[in-house]
Design a protein around this motif. Structure first.
Motif, PDB file in Angstrom:
ATOM      1  N   TRP A  10       0.796  -1.225   0.000  1.00  0.00           N
ATOM      2  CA  TRP A  10       0.000   0.000   0.000  1.00  0.00           C
ATOM      3  C   TRP A  10       0.835   1.285   0.000  1.00  0.00           C
TER       4      TRP A  10
ATOM      5  N   LEU B  47       3.099 -11.661   8.615  1.00  0.00           N
ATOM      6  CA  LEU B  47       3.213 -10.415   9.373  1.00  0.00           C
ATOM      7  C   LEU B  47       2.170  -9.375   9.009  1.00  0.00           C
TER       8      LEU B  47
ATOM      9  N   GLU C  63      -3.268  -7.500   5.966  1.00  0.00           N
ATOM     10  CA  GLU C  63      -3.889  -6.874   4.789  1.00  0.00           C
ATOM     11  C   GLU C  63      -3.198  -7.337   3.514  1.00  0.00           C
TER      12      GLU C  63
ATOM     13  N   ARG D 164      -1.860  -0.369  12.896  1.00  0.00           N
ATOM     14  CA  ARG D 164      -2.310  -1.227  13.985  1.00  0.00           C
ATOM     15  C   ARG D 164      -1.365  -2.407  14.195  1.00  0.00           C
TER      16      ARG D 164
ATOM     17  N   VAL E  83      -1.887  -6.076  15.392  1.00  0.00           N
ATOM     18  CA  VAL E  83      -3.006  -6.988  15.634  1.00  0.00           C
ATOM     19  C   VAL E  83      -2.466  -8.360  16.041  1.00  0.00           C
TER      20      VAL E  83
ATOM     21  N   ILE F 133       5.169  -0.891   8.601  1.00  0.00           N
ATOM     22  CA  ILE F 133       5.090  -0.224   7.300  1.00  0.00           C
ATOM     23  C   ILE F 133       3.691   0.305   7.019  1.00  0.00           C
ATOM     24  N   GLY F 134       2.873   0.399   8.047  1.00  0.00           N
ATOM     25  CA  GLY F 134       1.514   0.889   7.860  1.00  0.00           C
ATOM     26  C   GLY F 134       0.515  -0.245   7.879  1.00  0.00           C
ATOM     27  N   MET F 135      -0.749   0.115   7.759  1.00  0.00           N
ATOM     28  CA  MET F 135      -1.855  -0.845   7.856  1.00  0.00           C
ATOM     29  C   MET F 135      -1.718  -1.672   9.150  1.00  0.00           C
ATOM     30  N   SER F 136      -1.614  -2.978   9.011  1.00  0.00           N
ATOM     31  CA  SER F 136      -1.552  -3.805  10.218  1.00  0.00           C
ATOM     32  C   SER F 136      -0.264  -4.609  10.262  1.00  0.00           C
ATOM     33  N   TYR F 137       0.247  -4.753  11.456  1.00  0.00           N
ATOM     34  CA  TYR F 137       1.358  -5.675  11.683  1.00  0.00           C
ATOM     35  C   TYR F 137       0.799  -6.803  12.543  1.00  0.00           C
ATOM     36  N   ASN F 138       1.005  -8.007  12.081  1.00  0.00           N
ATOM     37  CA  ASN F 138       0.334  -9.139  12.737  1.00  0.00           C
ATOM     38  C   ASN F 138       1.288  -9.865  13.683  1.00  0.00           C
TER      39      ASN F 138
END
Lengths: 366, 719
Positions: free
Chosen positions: A127, A153, A156, B91, B93, B190-195
């Motif tokens: 993104w 990781l 999305e 986020r 998560v 790096i943005g959005m979600s890190y899991n």
């Protein structure tokens, strides 16, 4: 809550912006040069979409546009057009790949007033420039399995992959393709807008290749299925036959929205769809492909987001985390395309993909 | 006018005199004990060498200096509550789940997760915080710019475990301890979600190697779900050292010069017990029928008087012996059924003692029966001793260990696994804490080492018996003991305390109604854990028709008596889980608030508090009174090699425990009576709701009149 305006804040924010822009610029330039030096020139390779087929024909802008008027998209205007379909990143059509279409409103290999590149799936696997670089660095491909750690990781990214891959596509023609990251759109009225594009088959043929119940665990496994009977080039052959038989007709559509001061940055996020109720897709033009180009011509073609009118170009980005930095990165990697062209001149165009049993490969050497 | 005192006065005097509680201070070079976890049946890890003491002292100094600098370090780099960053555009998560192989799909709800960054100059910056939801999922929104700033050296997510509540200036505070650190590479943001994906935690796991619900404790010093508070440890170590040294001295003497020590010497070396004291002033009284009845009713045993079905005014107390559990052949443990008549003064007097089972090492018929009455002469005295010893054993194993310790542990595990945001955590956890720790110590010291070597039951037999007794323990329908007479002070005190607890719980539920309803699902999950891990109802997994007539009669006799003794209503509608009829009733079967469960939940909470406080306190603090004299009462009488077996006088030492077991027994009964920390009214750790204390204070005089000092009622089962 509104923060108090102060000279300190202005200076601080300005310095931050400069630093971010510098980091973005140096990242984009370094990325382009790295691609050129380590991939494009020595391996005669595109960054990803090497496995493709191109055709040409014409595109006609719709007679009664419902999207905001734009001089470039004047009603009924006809453009020469070339499209190139590809499977990323493997040299095997039967693998679980992302499929793509690149459109060039000219019959040249590169020069064009308007290029646009689109992939299957409504959302992407990355993104921003930062996420794209992370995506690239975590590929770690081995025999058709890749992005294992990335998918773990970044949920999305995984979701984007699940939406974008089309293992069982029956044709390049019946897949829907999306530009995802928005572009600028300043029409005749001078109002700044953002625009997204998509391509779908003209006759609304159902989209093929969608896995409705993808696995979270096995998404990284893009290998051909056991007992696969389709060959490495079956999609390209199907497209060639289709064009010879009946041509390939597409509908190019556009989605626009007016730019606002208080737009949430998520407006530019290619992982978040614009509400189609509020920002409906409008027909932009009809593409008709009547001729398939040979492998060499197809391979020599190049596309660039820089090939756009100023009023339809890339949106500015502020940092490597900015969602628009993805197109910024594309715009600044022109050197890689040039290096690929030089490599063809130096080494010759790479050979066609053979119909052999070297499955699950992504480079020419295997 | 006679100068002789009556027995009641002597008993009262001796009670005051033998009350346990004194400070140990033996100077710098006095022996030291590292911690309660280093206690052993044999020689505990006592440090006695001057060199070792000096080195130990130096190490403690080093620890203090280190702790000092750690405190300085923490004050220089505090973790402030402020959350940095303006735009929460990214986020972290993940999902929290248990790590145990049987619970890999079980989510952990409402654990706190924080996201911290550390600058290059070592300052901490909190970037986000959140709680996991009921599915264990958590989302930590944070500002990507702030996290990726050049100032930040490293970032990490931290999982916090809710440990306890306490009151500070009248305000309730929650205490959470860092349980797990999850490092994250800054450049991976790096943005959005890190899991963080599935984070598996070894948190309050159920053991799979026991028949009753127990918690996993891998290492009581380093890897336990709880730790003793420092005050608890300090108090205990100070109290335990004198008797530990006594025990060590005895063990050394027995080993090196056994001819220099006798059972009497051992008895004399320990603090004077109630019966020893009374015997000195009133010889023979503690072996009399009067004392026997008094102690059965109001002593440690808190005996349950089952009305005789055929003879009104007559009651039975039953202490079941080895039954069909694995046992050795050295110690006697016949079933003792004692028939009592309530006298005019309201106290019971024994009229018959029925013993079933072997009384000597020769005749091993488990169904042989012997009847003794006051007319049996000396044998009546011997029979009372056998019944007393069996009563001591049954009370310690059944009433004390199962009824309070193990019973409380099953609620503690379920509560600590599930109660976090629900206000019931404030109500229950202060009373449920530390029980798993002391139970863990009891496993090794008592169940595995001491009891199998000093009584008739083997370790396996004890485990099976524990399971069976747990099979009649349930909150649903439980009531305090029925008062038989004015002299039944234990039952009166028990009823009074139960009233205080239920009124306090009613008040608490009214105060915290909204929160309890809001987080009802925590209660549901606690209930599910409780029920799923509960033992089956006693005999529900046994085909009675497959038993011999004697076995069947014994089983039914036990079930009937236990139902009365433990307030177990066997006809309640209980849950069948995994093919077992579970003993513990569910608190609720609904994930959402259910009005019909409200009163039941109050009853269950009252029951938990009652078991962990009064019920445990009663037995615990009377142990040394009733088992503080080896010849009077002990864990088990040996058969000896004589045909008379255990039907011999106290002077026959071959049936008494040997010297090693004697010192160990006195050590344990003394040690276990030494709570000295963790009381409701003293509220050492400020964790008891002031309202509870206030309501108890109102009844101070009434309790005192019943011989109960409310200052000695424990707030939790921690010894």
């Amino acid at each position: 809550m509104t923060k108090k305006l102060s000279l300190y804040r202005i200076i601080r924010n300005r310095i931050r912006l400069w630093i971010d822009l510098f980091v973005l610029w140096i990242t984009a330039k370094a990325f382009g040069w790295m691609l050129a030096i380590f991939l494009s020139f020595p391996y005669r390779s595109r960054m990803s979409h090497n496995n493709g087929i191109a055709g040409q024909g014409q595109m006609k802008i719709v007679g009664n546009p419902e999207f905001p008027e734009h001089p470039f998209y004047a009603a009924g205007k006809v453009f020469p057009v070339r499209v190139r379909h590809a499977s990323a990143t493997f040299l095997d059509d039967a693998m679980n790949c992302i499929r793509s279409i690149s459109i060039k409103l000219s019959h040249n290999r590169f020069k064009s007033p308007f290029d646009i590149e689109m992939n299957s799936g409504q959302t992407s696997l990355f993104w921003s420039a930062a996420s794209f670089l992370k995506f690239g660095s975590m590929r770690k491909e081995k025999w058709g399995v890749e992005y294992v750690e990335y998918n773990r990781l970044y949920p999305e990214g995984l979701k984007g992959a699940q939406q974008a891959v089309r293992r069982h596509a029956t044709s390049f023609h019946n897949v829907h393709y999306y530009s995802k990251t928005p572009f600028l759109f300043v029409g005749k009225d001078g109002i700044k807008r953002y625009a997204k594009y998509r391509v779908k088959p003209f006759d609304d043929e159902p989209e093929s290749g969608i896995d409705n119940n993808p696995s979270d665990w096995d998404m990284s496994n893009q290998r051909v299925l056991p007992h696969e009977t389709r060959g490495r080039n079956f999609l390209k052959y199907e497209y060639e036959d289709r064009v010879k038989r009946e041509g390939a007709k597409y509908r190019l559509q556009i989605q626009t929205r007016i730019a606002q001061d208080d737009d949430d940055p998520e407006v530019f996020n290619n992982m978040i769809l614009w509400d189609e109720q509020i920002f409906p897709w409008q027909d932009l033009g009809v593409i008709e492909i009547t001729e398939v180009l040979d492998w060499k011509e197809s391979t020599r073609m190049g596309f660039s987001v820089n090939n756009m009118p100023k009023t339809l170009g890339v949106l500015p980005a502020k940092s490597i985390f900015d969602y628009n930095s993805l197109n910024y990165l594309r715009a600044h990697s022109e050197i890689a395309r040039k290096a690929r062209m030089w490599s063809y001149w130096f080494w010759g165009v790479p050979p066609e993909i053979p119909d052999n049993d070297n499955r699950n490969v992504s480079d020419w050497g295997k | 006018m006679s100068t002789e005192k009556n027995p009641q006065e002597i008993c009262k005097e001796c009670h005051e005199k033998t009350r346990i509680g004194y400070q140990y201070n033996d100077g710098f070079f006095g022996p030291k004990l590292r911690s309660i976890n280093h206690l052993e049946v044999g020689r505990s890890k006592i440090i006695s060498s001057p060199i070792t003491i000096t080195l130990e002292f130096l190490y403690l100094v080093y620890e203090k200096v280190r702790d000092f600098f750690v405190r300085i370090w923490h004050s220089l780099f505090p973790r402030r509550p402020k959350i940095w960053g303006e735009h929460k555009n990214t986020r972290i998560v993940g999902t929290l789940r248990y790590a145990h192989r049987n619970e890999l799909d079980v989510p952990i709800h409402h654990l706190k997760i924080e996201f911290w960054a550390r600058t290059w100059w070592l300052q901490w910056r909190k970037l986000s915080e959140a709680y996991s939801d009921y599915e264990g999922n958590f989302v930590l929104p944070f500002d990507l710019r702030t996290a990726r700033s050049w100032k930040i050296k490293k970032v990490q997510a931290e999982v916090y475990q809710f440990t306890h509540t306490y009151y500070d200036g009248g305000l309730l505070k929650l205490h959470e301890e860092r349980f797990k650190v999850l490092p994250i590479r800054k450049k991976d943001l790096i943005g959005m979600s890190y899991n963080l994906r599935t984070v598996r935690l070894f948190l309050w796991e159920y053991r799979t190697d026991t028949m009753v619900p127990r918690v996993v404790i891998k290492d009581h010093d380093k890897d336990a779900p709880q730790k003793y508070s420092q005050g608890r440890k300090d108090a205990l170590i100070a109290q335990i050292l004198p008797i530990e040294l006594t025990k060590i001295k005895h063990l050394e003497q027995i080993k090196l010069a056994p001819e220099t020590i006798s059972l009497q010497d051992i008895q004399n070396d320990y603090p004077e017990s109630l019966t020893v004291c009374i015997e000195k002033k009133l010889p023979g009284y503690t072996r009399s029928d009067e004392w026997f009845g008094l102690r059965m009713m109001n002593g440690m045993n808190r005996g349950y008087f089952e009305p005789d079905p055929t003879e009104p005014g007559m009651y039975w107390i039953k202490y079941f012996g080895v039954c069909n559990y694995p046992h050795n052949n050295e110690y006697a443990l016949p079933t003792a059924e004692i028939k009592f008549r309530i006298k005019e003064n309201g106290l019971p007097t024994p009229v018959e003692i029925h013993l079933t089972g072997p009384l000597n090492a020769i005749d091993k018929n488990p169904w042989q029966k012997h009847l003794f009455t006051p007319e049996s002469g000396d044998k009546w005295l011997y029979a009372k001793r056998i019944a007393r010893v069996n009563g001591g054993f049954s009370t310690e194993v059944d009433e004390h260990f199962c009824g309070t310790h193990l019973n409380t542990e099953q609620y503690a595990i379920a509560a600590y696994r599930n109660l976090r945001l629900n206000p019931l955590s404030e109500l229950l956890l202060p009373h449920l804490k530390e029980v798993v720790l002391i139970n863990h110590s009891a496993d090794k010291m008592l169940l595995q080492e001491y009891i199998p070597s000093a009584t008739a039951l083997t370790y396996e037999g004890l485990q099976l018996r524990n399971k069976d007794v747990m099979g009649v323990l349930d909150w649903n329908g439980w009531k305090p003991m029925r008062v038989l007479s004015e002299a039944h002070t234990l039952a009166r005190a028990e009823n009074l305390f139960w009233n205080v607890v239920t009124e306090y719980v009613d008040w608490f539920f009214a105060e915290k109604e909204d929160g309890i309803k809001k987080y009802w699902k925590e209660i549901y999950r606690m209930s599910e854990d409780l029920v799923n891990n509960a033992v089956p109802v006693f005999l529900s997994d046994v085909n009675l028709d497959s038993l011999s007539p004697e076995e069947k009669h014994l089983a039914q006799n036990r079930l009937t008596y236990y139902c009365g003794q433990y307030g177990f209503e066997k006809n309640k509608n209980r849950q069948v889980r995994n093919g077992e009829l579970k003993a513990v009733s569910p608190l609720t079967l609904s994930e959402e608030y259910n009005e019909t469960d409200w009163n039941g939940l109050k009853q269950a909470c009252s029951y938990m508090i009652m078991m962990a406080t009064f019920m445990h306190t009663w037995i615990n603090e009377h142990q040394y009174d009733d088992m503080g004299e080896v010849l009077y009462n002990c864990g088990g009488l040996r058969f000896s090699e004589k045909p008379e077996g255990v039907l011999q006088p106290e002077s026959e030492l071959s049936i008494a425990p040997d010297l090693t077991r004697s010192t160990q027994m006195l050590f344990f009964t003394n040690f276990l009576s030494r709570t000295e920390y963790g009381f409701i009214t003293r509220n050492e750790e400020h964790d008891i709701n002031p309202e509870f204390k206030k309501r108890l204070e109102v009844h101070r005089k009434a309790f005192s009149d019943l011989g109960v000092n409310i200052d000695n009622i424990e707030s939790r089962t921690n010894i």
